[in-house]
Design an enzyme around this catalytic site. Structure first.
Site, PDB file in Angstrom:
ATOM      1  N   LYS A 169      24.624 -27.411 -53.702  1.00  0.00           N
ATOM      2  CA  LYS A 169      23.939 -26.686 -52.620  1.00  0.00           C
ATOM      3  C   LYS A 169      23.722 -27.644 -51.449  1.00  0.00           C
ATOM      4  O   LYS A 169      23.334 -28.794 -51.653  1.00  0.00           O
ATOM      5  CB  LYS A 169      22.603 -26.151 -53.143  1.00  0.00           C
ATOM      6  CG  LYS A 169      21.865 -25.222 -52.189  1.00  0.00           C
ATOM      7  CD  LYS A 169      20.581 -24.684 -52.839  1.00  0.00           C
ATOM      8  CE  LYS A 169      19.823 -23.727 -51.949  1.00  0.00           C
ATOM      9  NZ  LYS A 169      18.589 -23.216 -52.601  1.00  0.00           N
TER      10      LYS A 169
ATOM     11  N   SER B 216      18.188 -18.239 -52.207  1.00  0.00           N
ATOM     12  CA  SER B 216      18.928 -18.987 -51.216  1.00  0.00           C
ATOM     13  C   SER B 216      20.138 -19.739 -51.765  1.00  0.00           C
ATOM     14  O   SER B 216      21.013 -20.126 -50.998  1.00  0.00           O
ATOM     15  CB  SER B 216      17.995 -19.987 -50.539  1.00  0.00           C
ATOM     16  OG  SER B 216      17.570 -20.962 -51.473  1.00  0.00           O
TER      17      SER B 216
ATOM     18  N   SER C 155      15.012 -18.754 -55.794  1.00  0.00           N
ATOM     19  CA  SER C 155      16.283 -19.036 -55.126  1.00  0.00           C
ATOM     20  C   SER C 155      17.438 -19.452 -56.030  1.00  0.00           C
ATOM     21  O   SER C 155      18.567 -19.587 -55.567  1.00  0.00           O
ATOM     22  CB  SER C 155      16.081 -20.113 -54.058  1.00  0.00           C
ATOM     23  OG  SER C 155      15.602 -19.538 -52.869  1.00  0.00           O
TER      24      SER C 155
END
Lengths: 486, 97, 486
Positions: A79, A154, A178
């Site tokens: 990420k 996210s 997330s």
């Protein structure tokens, strides 16, 4: 598509260690897959072909030298709010669009040390603030199961990359859901360990007291392997727990006999419509079928989760994101004086959701409101922890939905609060710091889209949690009942 | 905590974010709505409840006082939006902090 | 009564002192003054995205010791908070500081004035925080902010541990303020917690100054004075500000609560009011750091490390009857003061010992480059010498010679005196015999004296002393000579 990319992390690592395949071959297959599909999916903000090949070579050398690498050759999506030396690290924000990290996050480093090979930096909602990846300022990520829909967020880029075989394991970060929500949307396993289990050093902060790194993978076993590689005390993070980690990969089980699973009375799934209500009731029954005893538990504070979260997280973020000021790195938009420069830089560098949260957090901490908002939320947080402690006197694990719906279409949630509602079921566990995961539990809607079952455990009981999720996954096998559209 | 009208301009000044008139209007509404939702917290009886800053209890995490290496100066200065020689450069500062 | 005498000043001091540690407060960068700009920075102290602070244990110990030195209370629980405001030399745009739970609370600073008067000033608190970087203002303005068109920043100092000492408004004059600061400085140096070099900026202070009619117990409106870079400028700035306030009130004006900068060149304070908004620091507990708990065992351990401190010493020396100037001189040289204390402990008369220590011993040390406490003259040997002087066994001339011989290692003064028969004689008969001899040999001098040239007595005394090989009691010689001549 080369079948190698469909292999899971445990499988790949075993084969590479046995020298039946090389990390280089696995990496080439993954890179080819990325080049083939990522133009359509947009999982990665930055592809790391050179670094991946370099890392793969190193893994093969280490394997040849006799190193036992638990993640030998496993293609990894990172990420893009985690630092990796020499790579662009953006948090999907214009304010960091061209920033090259000069150091590596502890969690990422541990994955690389274990033999994982970084394939790319995955998209996210800007600074991890969002539930759809639509708040990324730098790219659109599509749900591999339906390209008209969001991958969740996210950690949407990591979830989609794993789902679309662009990586075997993804690193995500979870502040209020997330990791778990995008995992549910993308039909993969997403695991948030206990707060403090995995070092946050090198993770670009959103809300320090809630942020936690965890893995996304196509199986619970792979998630457990990744967790085992990452977890454990880090002297660079004061909030990292100095406590022995029970290896999770060794705790996987095939049934749930002797476990009491709590179903939260206040989480009324009927509110989610008859189809989803039925799906979760079936999931709970499947747990019982595996030998678990279902018990009803109560979280009296459940309905206060969003309010508590949307004070604490923005308050912390308003301070954490102050450093993006155009002085030392990142974007600068000029102004007549330094104050104007700050204001223009931050106006131009942050997207609307980030601004909203900075503003609400600044307000909640400001003179005259601090006690009414921030302190009140911190007290509510104490009540969440107490409620869970009490609930866990009656059960070993808690089962709940991972998200309020399956993946939705782009631009379908224009009101911020309706987006925030997506995390209704994940936020309470985050507030209490609990380990929690999402495991595929079937499909709902038209077209049929993946759904996730959330399981949560008491603090530090990751091994028990992953063990139970493994039993559920093995018995139900929902993930395999559909394939991505690419 | 009654949901007063939030002074978005003041808050944006504290947060150092320039807002357009449109944004002021939009954020005022959105933040007002959110605060309306947040107001449900006033229902919770918290007088006797301690505040939690960290949910996993911990204390006295310290490091030994040992000096280690710093970053290479060129690496950090190469990140600077503006530099002058060995320094980071910023536009004029109006006042002391 | 003059106008000035009708007013009383009320002064409180806030001062920042950099702690002496090897590394910075929250990272491992070196804590050293100077050096090439921007060479002592890392991800943490430059506030790169993702970096996290870890507290320096030694800095916390220094704080506790500083608190104990002033009899402050050390709360069992303390924590770090964030003070949020933007400033270009503050990398995170918040400062890690302590808001409502500082490491030390209360305490008393005992200090003295030039005339030896002992005074006390209560402390409010001492808290721990981190320093900022340094800005240099360029493009006009002669290095000052006003008139500059840009600033250059060096972050080497950013993150250096800093303690902020806040006094109660107990000080009543500029002299008292300086006395207080000097006592702080002496104490910190003695404790080894700081070098306290104002010229290197390791001690910086602001003063809150107000005035009120003598006898009033109400506080007047205060101003905060900044930019005082030496004790001398503290003295001048506060004096000037008191005068300004008196003049203003006397002419019917009103004091405005504001920050005023001291202008060394102009010799006056000037308003620093800016158009910047009022501060709203939005303090909240730093979620990246965990609380500090201090138990009684640690406090006991640290209490044992606290040496005799300057104010205590000064008071003791004054009790010995030593004048304030000598007492201050000795207090400021702690190895010498230790040596002195040891000689007194060995039985030496304090004033006589002090005269040797600050006089001949310091001279010998300067000449030889050997410190007094490292010399062959032990405190016990000095006490022996002092005893010989005190008992009038030897006179001061012999004592001086003996000391020089002791310095080069000839051992016990008592032994030398006995072996060489150097004991002073007070035998009137013997001295009178010598006087007669001298007068016989110096008939002209004797005649001159009788003719009124009484200052010739010194010459004659010297001659008698010489004839006694220095052993005669000079006072007795003087007395007998005068008798003889008159």
């Amino acid at each position: 598509m080369n079948d190698l990319v469909k292999r899971g992390a445990a499988d790949i690592a075993r084969e590479v260690r046995a020298k039946r395949i090389s990390a280089a071959e696995v990496t080439e297959a993954a890179l080819a897959r990325v080049d083939e599909v990522d133009g359509r999916l947009g999982c990665y903000l930055t592809r790391l072909h050179d670094l991946a090949r370099q890392c793969a070579r190193r893994v093969d050398e280490r394997v040849a030298a006799g190193d036992t690498l638990p993640l030998a050759g496993v293609p990894l999506a990172v990420k893009d709010n985690m630092c990796l030396t020499g790579t662009r690290t953006t948090a999907a924000s214009k304010i960091l669009e061209n920033w090259i990290a000069p150091y590596t996050a502890t969690a990422v480093q541990r994955m690389l040390d274990a033999g994982a090979v970084p394939i790319g930096k995955a998209n996210l909602d800007e600074f991890a603030m969002g539930s759809s990846c639509e708040n990324s300022a730098l790219g659109v990520t599509r749900n591999p199961y339906d390209l008209k829909r969001v991958p969740g967020g996210s950690s949407g880029g990591s979830a989609a990359a794993v789902a679309a075989f662009e990586a075997a394991v993804g690193l995500g970060s979870d502040t209020g859901g997330s990791i778990r929500e995008p995992a549910a949307f993308c039909n993969v396993v997403g695991f948030k360990p206990t707060y403090g289990r995995v070092s946050r050093y090198g993770l670009i902060a959103f809300a320090s007291s809630l942020d936690q790194i965890g893995p996304l993978a196509r199986t619970v076993e792979d998630a457990a392997l990744a967790y085992d590689a990452m977890a454990g005390h880090d002297p660079m993070d004061s909030t990292s727990i100095d406590r022995a980690v029970e290896p999770a990969a060794a705790s996987l089980r095939e049934d749930l006999k002797g476990l009491r699973v709590g179903i939260v009375k206040e989480f009324v799934t009927a509110k989610l419509g008859p189809e989803i209500d039925a799906l979760y009731k079936r999931a709970y029954q499947e747990l019982a079928d595996l030998g678990a005893e279902l018990v009803e538990i109560s979280l009296p504070t459940a309905d206060y989760g969003l309010a508590t979260y949307y004070l604490i997280a923005p308050a912390e973020c308003s301070s954490n994101l102050a450093r993006f000021d155009g002085v030392r790195y990142g974007l600068r938009v000029d102004g007549a004086d330094v104050g104007a420069m700050y204001e223009q830089t931050r106006a131009g560098g942050f997207g609307p959701e980030v601004k909203r949260r900075i503003l609400i957090g600044t307000y909640a901490l400001s003179s005259g409101y601090y006690d009414a908002y921030y302190v009140k939320a911190q007290k509510a947080r104490t009540m969440f922890a107490q409620d869970f402690r009490k609930a866990f006197e009656r059960c070993d694990l808690i089962a709940a939905p991972a998200a309020s719906s399956p993946a939705f279409e782009f631009d379908s949630k224009s009101d911020p609060y309706s987006m925030y509602m997506m995390d209704y079921y994940t936020i309470p566990m985050s507030l209490a710091g609990l380990p929690a995961l999402s495991v595929p539990c079937g499909y709902a809607g038209e077209p049929a889209l993946p759904m996730g079952l959330q399981l949560a455990a008491p603090l530090f009981e990751e091994a028990k949690l992953l063990g139970a999720a493994h039993a559920y996954e093995r018995a139900t096998g929902y993930a395999a009942k559909a394939a991505p559209a690419v | 905590m009654a949901s007063e009208k939030i002074d978005v301009r003041y808050v944006a000044k504290l947060a150092r974010i320039a807002l357009s008139e449109d944004e002021v209007e939009r954020f005022e509404k959105q933040l007002g709505d959110l605060l309306g939702h947040v107001d449900v917290l006033s229902e919770l009886e918290t007088a006797a409840v301690p505040a939690t800053a960290q949910v996993v209890e911990s204390k006295n995490v310290e490091r030994a006082d040992e000096a280690g290496p710093s970053l290479d100066r060129e690496t950090i200065l190469s990140m600077a939006p503006q530099r002058q020689g060995a320094f980071f450069r910023v536009p004029k500062i109006i006042a002391e902090p | 009564m003059t106008v000035k005498a009708q007013y009383e000043a009320v002064i409180g001091i806030e001062c920042h002192v950099e702690l002496k540690t090897r590394s910075k407060m929250f990272c491992a960068c070196a804590n050293e003054f100077g050096g090439e700009p921007n060479t002592k920075v890392c991800p943490v102290c430059l506030a790169l995205p993702g970096s996290l602070p870890v507290a320096n244990a030694e800095a916390i110990r220094h704080m506790i010791r500083a608190g104990l030195a002033f009899d402050a209370s050390i709360p069992a629980f303390s924590k770090f908070d964030r003070k949020n405001y933007f400033y270009p030399d503050m990398p995170k745009d918040y400062q890690i500081s302590q808001y409502d739970m500082p490491l030390t609370l209360g305490g008393i600073v005992r200090y003295w004035l030039e005339d030896g008067t002992l005074k006390e000033c209560k402390l409010t608190r001492i808290h721990l925080e981190e320093d900022t970087g340094k800005s240099m203002h360029g493009g006009g303005g002669d290095g000052r902010i006003a008139g500059s068109s840009f600033s250059l920043i060096d972050f080497n100092r950013a993150g250096v541990p800093l303690m902020e000492c806040v006094s109660e408004p107990d000080l009543r004059s500029a002299q008292e303020a300086v006395g207080y600061l000097e006592a702080l400085k002496r104490t910190f140096v003695q404790l080894g917690v700081s070098d306290v070099k104002m010229e290197e900026g390791s001690l910086r202070c602001d003063a809150n100054v107000s005035i009120r009619p003598v006898g009033s117990t109400e506080l007047g409106t205060k101003t905060e004075i900044k930019n005082m870079n030496s004790f001398r400028s503290v003295l001048r700035a506060i004096e000037s500000e008191i005068e300004r306030q008196i003049t203003l009130l006397e002419s019917g004006g009103r004091i405005v609560q504001e920050t005023r900068g001291w202008d060394e060149g102009q010799g006056e304070t000037h308003s620093m009011r800016s158009k910047e908004q009022a501060h709203d620091y939005r303090y909240f507990p730093d979620p990246d750091l965990v609380p500090i708990e201090i138990d009684a065992a640690l406090i006991d351990e640290l209490r044992k490390t606290i040496p005799v401190l300057p104010p205590e010493r000064f008071a003791k020396y004054r009790e010995y009857g030593i004048d304030p100037k000598q007492a201050t001189q000795l207090v400021d040289n702690s190895p010498l003061a230790d040596y002195f204390d040891a000689s007194v402990a060995a039985g030496a008369n304090p004033q006589t010992s002090m005269n040797f220590v600050l006089g001949d011993l310091s001279r010998l040390a300067n000449e030889s480059g050997t410190a007094v406490n490292a010399s062959a003259v032990t405190p016990v040997a000095l006490a022996e010498l002092v005893a010989l002087v005190e008992s009038k066994t030897i006179n001061s001339k012999i004592a001086k010679e003996l000391l020089e011989r002791m310095w080069i290692g000839e051992g016990s003064p008592k032994a030398i005196v006995e072996k060489e028969g150097l004991a002073q004689t007070s035998d009137t008969g013997e001295i009178e015999k010598l006087i007669l001899e001298v007068l016989a040999a110096n008939g002209k001098a004797a005649a001159d004296y009788k003719a009124g040239k009484t200052n010739i007595l010194g010459f004659l005394t010297g001659a008698v002393m010489k004839a006694s090989r220095g052993k005669a009691n000079p006072a007795l010689v003087n007395e007998l000579l005068r008798k003889k001549l008159e």
